[in-house]
Write a protein that holds these residues in place. Structure first.
Motif, PDB file in Angstrom:
ATOM      1  N   ARG A  85       1.576  -5.849  -7.922  1.00 10.43           N
ATOM      2  CA  ARG A  85       2.677  -5.502  -7.022  1.00 10.43           C
ATOM      3  C   ARG A  85       3.981  -6.172  -7.444  1.00 10.43           C
ATOM      4  O   ARG A  85       5.056  -5.589  -7.298  1.00 10.43           O
ATOM      5  N   ARG A  86       3.915  -7.391  -7.970  1.00 12.37           N
ATOM      6  CA  ARG A  86       5.136  -8.056  -8.434  1.00 12.37           C
ATOM      7  C   ARG A  86       5.678  -7.380  -9.684  1.00 12.37           C
ATOM      8  O   ARG A  86       6.882  -7.329  -9.888  1.00 12.37           O
ATOM      9  N   ARG A  87       4.796  -6.877 -10.530  1.00 10.54           N
ATOM     10  CA  ARG A  87       5.248  -6.215 -11.760  1.00 10.54           C
ATOM     11  C   ARG A  87       5.929  -4.889 -11.488  1.00 10.54           C
ATOM     12  O   ARG A  87       6.870  -4.505 -12.166  1.00 10.54           O
ATOM     13  N   THR A  88       5.396  -4.138 -10.526  1.00 12.93           N
ATOM     14  CA  THR A  88       5.908  -2.801 -10.273  1.00 12.93           C
ATOM     15  C   THR A  88       6.925  -2.741  -9.140  1.00 12.93           C
ATOM     16  O   THR A  88       7.414  -1.680  -8.831  1.00 12.93           O
ATOM     17  N   SER A  89       7.266  -3.866  -8.535  1.00 10.16           N
ATOM     18  CA  SER A  89       8.198  -3.841  -7.404  1.00 10.16           C
ATOM     19  C   SER A  89       9.615  -3.436  -7.832  1.00 10.16           C
ATOM     20  O   SER A  89      10.334  -2.819  -7.074  1.00 10.16           O
ATOM     21  N   TRP A  90      10.009  -3.763  -9.037  1.00  7.46           N
ATOM     22  CA  TRP A  90      11.360  -3.435  -9.473  1.00  7.46           C
ATOM     23  C   TRP A  90      11.504  -1.961  -9.803  1.00  7.46           C
ATOM     24  O   TRP A  90      12.613  -1.451  -9.883  1.00  7.46           O
ATOM     25  N   ARG A  91      10.408  -1.236  -9.997  1.00  4.20           N
ATOM     26  CA  ARG A  91      10.465   0.184 -10.341  1.00  4.20           C
ATOM     27  C   ARG A  91      10.720   1.077  -9.135  1.00  4.20           C
ATOM     28  O   ARG A  91      11.036   2.238  -9.276  1.00  4.20           O
ATOM     29  N   ARG A  92      10.536   0.547  -7.933  1.00  2.37           N
ATOM     30  CA  ARG A  92      10.675   1.382  -6.732  1.00  2.37           C
ATOM     31  C   ARG A  92      12.080   1.573  -6.317  1.00  2.37           C
ATOM     32  O   ARG A  92      13.006   1.038  -6.477  1.00  2.37           O
TER      33      ARG A  92
END
Length: 92
Positions: A85-92
Motif C-alpha cells: 500500500r505504501r508503494r502504490t499510494s502515490w499512483r492513485r
C-alpha cells in the motif's frame, strides 16, 4: 456583568476538558502526535520473527505451535500489505 462572567466561566470549562492546550501544541489540530512509522514497522518484523523463533522449544502438543504460526503469519501478512500500500499510494 453577571452574564459576562458566566460566559467566561463556560468558556474556561470548555477548555478544561482538553488535556493539552491547542496553542501549546499546534500540531494537535491536524492530528500528528509523534508517531514513528519506521520503528513501528521494524518492531512488527521483530515480533513476527520472535513468534517463529518461539516454535523451537519443549512443546508437548501442537496447540501452541498453531497459535504461533497463525499469529506470526498474520503479522507478516499485515506488514506485507502495508508495504504494498505504501508503494502504490502515490499512483492513485
Amino acid at each position: 456583568m453577571a452574564t459576562q462572567q458566566s460566559a467566561e466561566l463556560e468558556k474556561h470549562d470548555a477548555h478544561a476538558h482538553h488535556a493539552t492546550d491547542p496553542h501549546a501544541e499546534p500540531s494537535e489540530a491536524w492530528g500528528w502526535h509523534g508517531e514513528f512509522p519506521r520503528a513501528t514497522r521494524a518492531a512488527g518484523w521483530i515480533c513476527a520473527a520472535i513468534m517463529f523463533i518461539m516454535l523451537i522449544g519443549n512443546h508437548k502438543g501442537w496447540n501452541e505451535n498453531v497459535w504461533l504460526i497463525v499469529l506470526g503469519s498474520g503479522m507478516v501478512g499485515i506488514l506485507l500489505l502495508d508495504k504494498v500500500r505504501r508503494r502504490t499510494s502515490w499512483r492513485r
